[in-house]
Design a protein around this motif. Structure first.
Motif, PDB file in Angstrom:
ATOM      1  N   ASN A  62     -50.097   1.836  38.466  1.00  0.00           N
ATOM      2  CA  ASN A  62     -50.361   0.655  37.647  1.00  0.00           C
ATOM      3  C   ASN A  62     -51.486  -0.191  38.241  1.00  0.00           C
ATOM      4  O   ASN A  62     -52.304  -0.742  37.508  1.00  0.00           O
ATOM      5  CB  ASN A  62     -49.091  -0.185  37.508  1.00  0.00           C
ATOM      6  N   CYS A 100     -43.622  -2.028  34.587  1.00  0.00           N
ATOM      7  CA  CYS A 100     -42.965  -0.899  35.236  1.00  0.00           C
ATOM      8  C   CYS A 100     -41.549  -0.753  34.681  1.00  0.00           C
ATOM      9  O   CYS A 100     -40.875  -1.743  34.423  1.00  0.00           O
ATOM     10  CB  CYS A 100     -42.890  -1.170  36.735  1.00  0.00           C
ATOM     11  N   SER A 101     -41.099   0.483  34.515  1.00  0.00           N
ATOM     12  CA  SER A 101     -39.761   0.757  33.972  1.00  0.00           C
ATOM     13  C   SER A 101     -38.814   1.351  34.981  1.00  0.00           C
ATOM     14  O   SER A 101     -37.703   1.721  34.643  1.00  0.00           O
ATOM     15  CB  SER A 101     -39.866   1.801  32.842  1.00  0.00           C
ATOM     16  N   VAL A 102     -39.262   1.517  36.209  1.00  0.00           N
ATOM     17  CA  VAL A 102     -38.536   2.387  37.123  1.00  0.00           C
ATOM     18  C   VAL A 102     -37.133   1.870  37.458  1.00  0.00           C
ATOM     19  O   VAL A 102     -36.226   2.649  37.668  1.00  0.00           O
ATOM     20  CB  VAL A 102     -39.386   2.712  38.374  1.00  0.00           C
ATOM     21  N   GLY A 158     -44.801  -2.738  39.534  1.00  0.00           N
ATOM     22  CA  GLY A 158     -44.612  -1.311  39.752  1.00  0.00           C
ATOM     23  C   GLY A 158     -45.521  -0.687  40.780  1.00  0.00           C
ATOM     24  O   GLY A 158     -45.942  -1.355  41.722  1.00  0.00           O
ATOM     25  N   CYS A 159     -45.851   0.570  40.572  1.00  0.00           N
ATOM     26  CA  CYS A 159     -46.480   1.347  41.638  1.00  0.00           C
ATOM     27  C   CYS A 159     -48.003   1.263  41.596  1.00  0.00           C
ATOM     28  O   CYS A 159     -48.593   0.614  40.737  1.00  0.00           O
ATOM     29  CB  CYS A 159     -46.023   2.801  41.547  1.00  0.00           C
ATOM     30  N   GLN A 182     -48.356  10.635  40.917  1.00  0.00           N
ATOM     31  CA  GLN A 182     -46.924  10.609  41.238  1.00  0.00           C
ATOM     32  C   GLN A 182     -46.553  11.731  42.179  1.00  0.00           C
ATOM     33  O   GLN A 182     -45.508  11.699  42.823  1.00  0.00           O
ATOM     34  CB  GLN A 182     -46.083  10.703  39.964  1.00  0.00           C
ATOM     35  N   CYS A 196     -45.871   0.995  31.673  1.00  0.00           N
ATOM     36  CA  CYS A 196     -44.827   2.002  31.449  1.00  0.00           C
ATOM     37  C   CYS A 196     -43.755   1.611  30.434  1.00  0.00           C
ATOM     38  O   CYS A 196     -43.198   2.478  29.773  1.00  0.00           O
ATOM     39  CB  CYS A 196     -44.201   2.393  32.787  1.00  0.00           C
ATOM     40  N   ARG A 239     -44.817   8.330  31.990  1.00  0.00           N
ATOM     41  CA  ARG A 239     -46.173   8.830  32.246  1.00  0.00           C
ATOM     42  C   ARG A 239     -46.411  10.207  31.638  1.00  0.00           C
ATOM     43  O   ARG A 239     -47.516  10.735  31.723  1.00  0.00           O
ATOM     44  CB  ARG A 239     -46.423   8.873  33.756  1.00  0.00           C
TER      45      ARG A 239
END
Ligand code: SAH
Ligand code: SF4
Ligand code: F3S
Length: 441
Positions: free
Chosen positions: A15, A48-50, A11-12, A199, A82, A168
């Motif tokens: 994280n 990550c869940s995005v 993820g981003c 974010q 996440c 988040r």
């Protein structure tokens, strides 16, 4: 015997910042960090869940550790980040290999969770609330010269496709004194570049007890005043909140002349359905103004292709943005349906083949733009933060520009950790070569 820990981050950069704190806690408790999971007694997956794919990947990565778990009875697996914020205890029920689940606001409890797991207990601890004290711990940075500093958590924008507001939580800004204290400490420890993380950093707001307000441009000024810090980066900026004051702050000498300003899509109809809060005209006007204020500014963006209802005409508007802005780099994604989001219930989901074909066209167009831009650096002088010996030729030095391109040049070890001016005399596809002119600072 020394316990060994492995951590993998998905993820981003939020994280990545959290993983640095997780490492900090482990190392402070005598753990040795290893880069091969096979050597580990504890494996942590910061998730990550995005997009759906990112979620599937972590569970297949964990599935591969079944053999190691059988052979090594002390081996423990933790999943954080996440995914737990939405799935919680369900993760333990569905995945017998996982021992510990903890959320993005529970990092400080890590040693307790490990102790419980070592006694054979399976733990799930997920808090929705953000605690300032979570940031009062030592971090362990992978890079001695560069560090991530989280300045806020959460997001209130509710873009209709995005799961982040559900993972988040509500947007909360960290206190300015605590951010500044952390950066001063980092600089004392040798860090020369910080990336401020959130974010939506443009909506950073913190008020002290007397009611004085610090917004993001002001925070940038305060960070900029820290002596010895050579370079300041920040992600992510939301176009609707990117202000004139931000452009002014970006003109500060040690703030990178590089902006990641995700537009997501070029059609006003789609932007509205996405709930992004700006039009293509407003976005382009901000870009034009920024290019005028900061000549040579490098830009990048995220693109989400195949949002429900996206037509070929809509997509051509996205392609048009690419040509008009001339990004240095883009990040593009096929739309992925996320539970709980508004877009999940929208009609006209775009077939995968259609969106994938569009995404490939986007990447192909960008490739020639990137290629063209790279050549424009020939004969120019760029600020480079010297990182160390060049990997492919130890007799040379290497560093990065404001926009993160690697530059190779000759020079002595005394330049390491300094920002220098490099005259570019050769451009290759991804790297640049040049000569040091003078110390910029
Ligand atoms: N806060 C940042 C980015 C958050 S997530 C912003 O507002 O730009 C990083 C990127 O993932 C987003 O910019 C978007 O392009 C992509 N993304 C978010 N949700 C997605 C989804 N459901 N499917 C595909 N890509 C998504
Ligand atoms: Fe997601 Fe939008 Fe928030 Fe970015 S601004 S994290 S895309 S909801
Ligand atoms: Fe992913 Fe969480 Fe970042 S969902 S994109 S790791 S905030």
């Amino acid at each position: 015997m020394t316990q060994r820990a492995f951590i993998k981050t998905y993820g981003c950069q939020m994280n990545s910042g959290d993983s640095e704190r997780i490492r900090g806690i482990l190392v402070a408790h005598g753990y040795e960090m290893v880069s091969d999971v096979k050597e580990a007694d504890l494996a942590i997956f910061n998730t990550c869940s995005v997009r759906e794919k990112a979620e599937q990947k972590v569970f297949s990565d964990i599935g591969r550790l079944r053999g190691q778990k059988e052979r090594h009875p002390g081996f423990r697996i933790a999943l954080c980040g996440c995914i737990p914020q939405v799935q919680r205890e369900g993760i333990l029920r569905k995945n017998p290999l996982i021992d510990i689940v903890f959320g993005v606001n529970n990092i400080s409890g890590l040693m307790d969770f490990i102790a419980e797991a070592q006694q054979g207990k399976r733990t799930c601890r997920v808090e929705d609330e953000f605690f300032e004290s979570e940031y009062d711990m030592p971090s362990q940075r992978e890079d001695a010269m560069k560090a991530f500093v989280t300045i806020m958590n959460g997001c209130d924008n509710y873009c209709s496709y995005c799961i982040v507001p559900y993972t988040r939580g509500r947007e909360r800004s960290r206190s300015a004194p605590s951010i500044l204290a952390e950066i001063r400490q980092l600089v004392d420890d040798g860090v020369r570049e910080v990336t401020l993380l959130g974010q939506n950093v443009n909506s950073y707001r913190w008020q002290d007890k007397a009611g004085a307000l610090v917004d993001f441009p002001q925070l940038l000024h305060l960070v900029h005043d820290i002596p010895e810090l050579q370079r300041i980066r920040f992600v992510t900026s939301h176009p609707k909140d990117f202000s004139e004051a931000m452009m002014e702050a970006m003109a500060l000498p040690r703030v990178c002349k590089y902006l990641h300003l995700p537009i997501q899509a070029g059609s006003n109809r789609i932007l509205k359905l996405m709930n992004r809060g700006y039009t293509r005209e407003e976005y382009l006007a901000k870009i034009a103004r920024l290019k005028e204020r900061i000549p040579g500014v490098a830009l990048s963006s995220d693109f989400l292709v195949g949002f429900p209802g996206e037509t070929e005409e809509d997509f051509l508007q996205t392609m048009d943005i690419l040509e008009q802005v001339e990004y240095k780099q883009i990040f593009g994604f096929n739309y992925s349906v996320r539970p709980e989001t508004k877009a999940a219930t929208m009609a006209d989901q775009v077939p995968f083949e259609v969106m994938n074909e569009r995404l490939n066209r986007l990447f192909a167009a960008q490739q020639s733009i990137s290629h063209r831009l790279q050549q424009t650096y020939l004969g120019t002088t760029l600020g480079v933060l010297v990182e160390g010996a060049s990997k492919n030729n130890p007799a040379m030095l290497a560093g990065r520009t404001d926009f993160n391109t690697i530059v190779h040049f000759a020079g002595g070890a005394e330049l390491i950790g300094r920002l220098v001016d490099v005259h570019i005399n050769e451009t290759r596809e991804f790297t640049l070569y040049g000569e040091v002119l003078a110390h910029a600072h």
